[in-house]
Scaffold this active site. Structure first.
Site: not given
Ligand code: IMP
Length: 429
Positions: A12-14, A16, A40-41, A224, A302, A332, A416
């Site tokens: 996740g958090d790549e 997208k 969180g996009h 994710q 956060g 990069l 960037g």
């Molecule tokens: P949940 O989706 O809130 O149930 O969390 C399950 C796992 O997925 C936890 O380790 C969260 O930190 C992770 N997770 C859920 N949503 C995201 C996301 O959008 N980005 C990164 N990790 C996520």
């Protein structure tokens, strides 16, 4: 474009949303197919930053229809908050947003159970986002869920609500020592939500099937990442949905064969939030430097993200299991100034065996030691690069190595945060 899926190939958090934003120019429909308010996009559009949790990033394009499909768990409060915020900032939200009547609704007990379970787990907590995601999906598959469409049959809704409250109070009060849920305030709150979201609610399955038949350009926006997928990920340290490409047919109703192109988004290093195995995590200076340079703090919570090195074993797994056609490699620029850059090419198990596949269990993955290739770093500022020839040779060598290791071509590299800080590779348009 036809049908394209953009998914996170790591934890996740790549980034997208930015790739979705670029492709949304030519999309007729942008679809969220799994996850919920845990995502969180962040999209920067015409100089303004938007943070979206539920509404697809395509909402900023007036020509695109945005669909929240049934694979998503809908938190009505979050959804309405996003609609309000977007409207306040002059973004049109009306007929261009469709919420599936089959999507499950996140109810107050889902969030409370999520938080209570985490509290009870203490040091073994999962690290969820606390948005009620796991409990809501659990209710879905144990036939307790309430779907968006159920909100429009008052009697049926009341019956489902009563049944759930009875059951959940036993858990919340008896098992977790919390306050009981009360029927009336929840019924009233959700009846109010039902009215407010009504203009957006529709039969998203038929809408999407018609769009597929009509050859429309459809963009499926994953949340994710593959390594958090409930089946393919590092179970149990995963999220509750299929965040891999499989989530598209199951979460939207489009037939599996209608997916034309899968784009995997990956960082040139790795991050993870929450608990769970992370073989290439760097808990020392290197990880801190990646966190600072990459601003690695969660959009939804956060929380500081755990940081480490590019894991080609995990990436090969993502590429193969999702049929990823191309990889967009981001950040990069964050690697500038590291004397050497590590890429994990295999794992070593405690008995000294070399593994080049992803182990199934979290305990096994926790025990492996990464085998690294160390490549020379680069000192040059790459943020102004727009074509491969602008990149230093060491960066090009790193990209070629990663490409060969993960088994998929890199189509773009981001250097960037802004829209134009992209280098198109391999002749990609
Ligand atoms: P949940 O989706 O809130 O149930 O969390 C399950 C796992 O997925 C936890 O380790 C969260 O930190 C992770 N997770 C859920 N949503 C995201 C996301 O959008 N980005 C990164 N990790 C996520």
């Amino acid at each position: 474009m036809a049908t394209t899926c953009v998914l996170g190939a790591q934890w996740g958090d790549e980034g997208k949303a930015r790739v979705v934003d670029l492709l949304a120019d030519t999309a007729d429909i942008v679809v969220r197919y799994q996850g919920g308010g845990n995502a969180g996009h962040t999209v920067v559009f015409e100089g303004q930053t938007y943070r979206l949790h539920l509404i697809p990033s395509g909402i900023l394009r007036p020509h695109a229809t945005c669909v929240v499909a049934h694979g998503v768990v809908v938190d009505c409060g979050t959804l309405l908050g996003e609609v309000d915020e977007l409207r306040k900032r002059g973004v049109e939200v009306g007929a261009n947003l469709v919420i599936s009547d089959r999507a499950h609704v996140v109810m107050p007990w889902h969030k409370r159970l999520d938080v209570k379970r985490e509290e009870m787990a203490g040091s073994r907590a999962h690290g969820t986002t606390g948005r009620g995601i796991g409990p809501c999906y659990a209710d879905k598959v144990s036939y307790r869920g309430i779907r968006v469409g159920d909100l429009y049959d008052e009697e049926w809704f009341a019956e489902r609500l009563r049944m759930n409250i009875e059951e959940k109070n036993r858990l919340l009060v008896d098992a977790y020592g919390g306050e009981p849920l009360e029927f009336e305030p929840i019924r009233d709150e959700y009846m109010r939500y039902a009215e407010l979201i009504k203009p957006f609610v529709g039969d998203a399955v038929t809408l999407l099937l018609d769009a597929v038949d009509a050859g429309k350009n459809i963009l499926f926006e994953g949340a994710q990442g593959v390594l958090l997928d409930v089946d393919l990920g590092s179970y149990p340290y995963v999220t509750g949905s299929n965040s891999c490409a499989l989530g598209v047919p199951s979460g939207t109703g489009v037939p599996p064969r209608s997916l034309d192109r899968v784009i995997g988004v990956a960082k040139v290093y790795m991050t993870r939030v929450g608990t769970g195995p992370f073989p290439t995590e760097d808990e020392g200076e290197g990880g801190q430097r990646l966190r600072d340079a990459g601003h690695e703090y969660g959009t939804t919570t956060g929380r500081p993200r755990r940081c480490g090195w590019f894991d080609a074993v995990a990436m090969r797994y993502s590429v193969r299991s999702n049929g990823i056609d191309e990889v967009v490699l981001v950040k990069l620029d964050v690697l500038r100034g590291f004397p050497t850059i590590k890429v994990c090419t295999a794992y070593e198990s405690p008995d000294g065996q070399r593994l080049d596949r992803m182990p199934a269990t979290a305990s096994e993955l926790n025990r492996v030691v990464p085998v690294y290739e160390e490549l020379p770093g680069f000192e040059e500022d790459v943020t102004g690069a727009r074509v491969p020839a602008d990149l230093p040779q060491n960066a090009l060598d790193l990209l070629a190595f990663i490409e060969q290791q993960m088994g998929a071509p890199i189509s773009q590299v981001s250097v960037g945060p802004s829209r134009e800080q992209i280098v198109r590779m391999n002749g990609a348009s």
